[in-house]
Design a protein around this motif. Structure first.
Motif, short mmCIF file in Angstrom:
data_model
loop_
_atom_site.label_atom_id
_atom_site.label_comp_id
_atom_site.label_asym_id
_atom_site.label_seq_id
_atom_site.Cartn_x
_atom_site.Cartn_y
_atom_site.Cartn_z
N GLY A 1 -3.37 8.49 53.68
CA GLY A 1 -2.56 9.58 54.18
C GLY A 1 -2.97 9.92 55.59
N PRO A 2 -2.44 11.00 56.14
CA PRO A 2 -2.76 11.37 57.51
C PRO A 2 -4.25 11.54 57.74
N PRO B 1 -5.18 6.98 44.71
CA PRO B 1 -4.79 6.82 46.10
C PRO B 1 -4.21 5.43 46.32
N ALA C 1 -6.72 10.02 55.91
CA ALA C 1 -7.54 9.03 55.20
C ALA C 1 -8.33 8.19 56.18
N THR D 1 -8.10 16.17 51.11
CA THR D 1 -7.05 15.29 51.62
C THR D 1 -6.03 14.96 50.54
N HIS E 1 -3.90 17.97 50.41
CA HIS E 1 -3.07 18.11 51.60
C HIS E 1 -1.89 17.14 51.57
N GLU E 2 -2.12 15.93 51.06
CA GLU E 2 -1.03 14.96 50.97
C GLU E 2 0.08 15.43 50.03
N ARG E 3 -0.26 16.36 49.15
CA ARG E 3 0.72 16.92 48.22
C ARG E 3 1.12 18.34 48.61
N PRO F 1 -9.30 5.33 50.56
CA PRO F 1 -9.08 6.69 51.00
C PRO F 1 -10.34 7.33 51.51
N GLU G 1 -8.99 12.28 59.30
CA GLU G 1 -9.28 10.84 59.39
C GLU G 1 -10.54 10.60 60.20
#
Length: 664
Positions: free
Chosen positions: A361-362, A357, A364, A128, A131-133, A333, A268
């Protein structure tokens, strides 16, 4: 093994191998620490070839992507990427005692569902963060998940995702080196949309995670087949067999293995489901039906009257004084270590620039109210006495006090028993006898003396390192990846790490590897202690590079080739009046050779005999000094001459006793 990479990293042992290269344990000679070096292996191809450039580009991308996640507790840290003899190498954190998930299961069998969920939650946290980056891993599989001891030595407590070798940022402007006609990944763990040519996405990484969790509880992958082509076909066309051992993990695994990425479970929801398996939600408190009370419900006990309308002793269910767990801060997170099992790795501080964190994020997972103990932990406060509450009887109070004292004594005795029963094993076993791990520079005494036995004798520390004339000294530590490798390779590794110093010493020494037991492996940090011990007697004090400048030599056995010597007040002809000085400063003499008397005449001056032997074996001109201005001075070992070993150290000095110039 033994090669020096980029003039700095000495290869010590191959600890892994994959489709893109080998992973080596290496020693950074500049920083004096161990690292992992990933060698990007090429088939026979000329430089400038497209595949050659592709491999170099992938190595740079791996280093760059992993560096973005530097400091994340579940990602192996990448320090640098370099080229050596036209090949790319990646310098990474060396994780001592680590095993990949495939090897872990091979030794211990399939995981319990809760343990597999703990591993999955940590890997999901790392994914995750990437992915957030915008970084897709593209090769999540058991071989790329490492389990390692934490600082307490608990096996498998640290969980790390490694090998970003084929990761990609789809929206990055960087050059794309993966040809669209080539599948990149591992057959059997590829998402079906990737196997049919779709782009890398976060959902594809989640499918691979599902295959990995399936492997964790079943011991084999859901699409394992005899060939890669058959495995890829199964991924695309076949449904996986239902996992039989997954228990509470089964719905999560099946939801991750949905072939349509649009219907696949999100990161999530995956995190929330895994967290519930690790830390089950508490059941609501049981409430008593007050409409059906026993005849004695309204009676007053010796502890005072009951609350109005309540059953005797009903003080812990729906009372306003019931214990309410503290709610942790929001924004945790996915994979937050507060949710993990007690053995999970939880860093206390992060380096500047470390992954931190902030908001979910999408993918989390923010847990509901979570106490700092298990559900129901802690007794609720005692409610106030009812109206007109009576004075409590003294006898029960006294009994409670006695019971409390007895309980405290019992707990104390139990704690002592527990401490004794769980006393840490001697890290090297009862034969060696040391209670603490050896450290570099430690001096030891042997019983019996090392020169009297072939193996490792019982050892004790010599804190003074010279007053007791130690039998040996720890010159290096070899950090082994596993106990088996330590036992199998410890002796050879120690021989390699000590042979340079041994070859320069005046005294005959041998290498000795002190290998920890299986139980003590974690306590030593996986280190094998590499000693140099005297072959014919003690070593008289510090050896090699562990000798401090300014130390006075108590015997010539401490001197080694290349040493520069200074005078100490007293008779300059006797070796114990020399001191070790830095060669980049003016000095009295430079040690050029070590020899022995060919014959010894008891009636003659031993110093004259030593000088004559050095004039014969190490004349000044042999070492590029003028014989008219320099002479070869023989320093004898007073300690071992009495035992019939006529060792002589030869030092080139000036005839006029002037100082010799500094050597750069």
């Amino acid at each position: 093994m033994g090669r020096i990479i980029a003039g700095r990293y000495r290869l010590l042992d191959q600890v892994g191998s994959g489709g893109m290269g080998h992973v080596w344990l290496a020693h950074d000679q500049r920083l004096d620490c161990d690292v992992a070096l990933k060698e990007i292996r090429f088939r026979t191809m000329p430089e400038g070839n497209e595949e050659h450039e592709s491999r170099i580009a992938r190595a740079r991308a791996e280093a760059r992507h992993a560096a973005v996640l530097r400091g994340h507790p579940h990602v192996v840290t990448v320090h640098d990427v370099l080229e050596h003899e036209g090949l790319p190498w990646i310098v990474m954190e060396y994780v001592a005692g680590a095993e990949d998930l495939r090897a872990w299961l091979a030794r211990r069998g399939p995981l319990a569902p809760a343990e597999c969920a703990r591993i999955g939650l940590a890997v999901l946290d790392a994914l995750t963060a990437g992915h957030e980056r915008g970084i897709m891993h593209r090769d999540v599989k058991p071989a790329n998940i490492l389990l390692a001891p934490d600082r307490t030595g608990t096996p498998g407590a640290r969980i790390l995702l490694t090998d970003y070798g084929i990761s990609v940022q789809p929206d990055s402007p960087e050059t794309r080196w993966t040809r669209t006609s080539i599948l990149v990944g591992t057959a059997g763990y590829l998402a079906p949309e990737r196997a049919t040519g779709g782009p890398p996405t976060a959902a594809a990484d989640l499918f691979s995670l599902g295959c990995t969790l399936y492997f964790g509880v079943e011991g084999h992958g859901p699409f394992d087949r005899d060939t890669d082509l058959a495995a890829i076909t199964a991924v695309v066309l076949e449904e996986p067999p239902p996992p039989r051992r997954a228990g509470a993990l089964r719905p999560v695994v099946e939801a991750l293995l949905v072939k349509d990425p649009a219907r696949r479970i999100s990161a999530e929801n995956t995190a929330a489901a895994l967290a519930r398996i690790i830390t089950p939600e508490p059941h609501p408190p049981t409430r008593v039906d007050t409409g059906s009370q026993p005849p004695w419900a309204g009676l007053v006990t010796s502890d005072g009257p009951s609350a109005p309308g309540g059953a005797v002793g009903d003080r812990g269910s729906a009372s306003p004084h019931a214990y309410t767990p503290t709610v942790m801060g929001s924004g945790s997170p996915a994979g937050d270590q507060g949710l993990a099992a007690p053995a999970a790795y939880a860093p206390t501080a992060q380096a500047p620039g470390a992954y931190t964190p902030t908001t979910p994020g999408p993918g989390a997972y923010t847990p509901p109210g979570q106490g700092f103990g298990p559900p129901g932990y802690g007794a609720p406060p005692t409610p106030p006495p009812g109206p007109g509450g009576r004075r409590r009887r003294r006898r029960p109070r006294a009994l409670q006090a006695v019971a409390a004292v007895l309980l405290a004594l019992g707990l104390t005795a139990g704690g002592v028993w527990y401490a004794m029963a769980h006393k840490a094993e001697l890290p090297y076993g009862a034969e060696v006898g040391l209670s603490e791990p050896l450290q570099k520079g430690d001096c030891v005494l042997g019983d019996p003396a090392p020169w009297k036995v072939a193996g490792v004798p019982r050892l004790t520390l010599d804190p003074s390192c010279k007053a007791l004339r130690p039998d040996g000294q720890v010159m290096a530590l070899y950090k082994a990846p596993s106990f088996e490798i330590a036992r199998r390779q410890g002796e050879d590794q120690c021989l390699e790490r000590t042979k340079e110093t041994a070859g320069r010493l005046a005294w005959n020494v041998r290498s000795m590897a002190v290998v920890p037991t299986r139980e003590g492996f974690g306590a030593t940090g996986g280190n094998v202690a590499c000693l140099l011990v005297g072959k014919d007697g003690p070593v008289y004090g510090p050896l090699g590079g562990l000798r401090p400048y300014g130390m006075t030599f108590t015997d010539a056995t401490q001197i080694q080739r290349g040493d520069c010597l200074g005078h100490v007040d007293g008779d300059a002809r006797v070796n114990d009046h020399y001191e070790l000085v830095a060669c980049d400063k003016e000095h009295v003499g430079r040690v050029v050779d070590i020899t022995h008397l060919t014959t010894y005449a008891p009636g003659e001056d031993p110093l004259d005999q030593a000088n004559a032997q050095c004039e014969k074996d190490a004349p000044p001109e042999k070492h590029h000094y003028s014989p008219t201005t320099h002479w070869s001075h023989g320093l004898r070992s007073t300690g071992i001459w009495s035992n019939g070993t006529y060792l002589v150290v030869c030092s080139i000095e000036r005839v006029d006793k002037a100082l010799m110039p500094a050597v750069n």
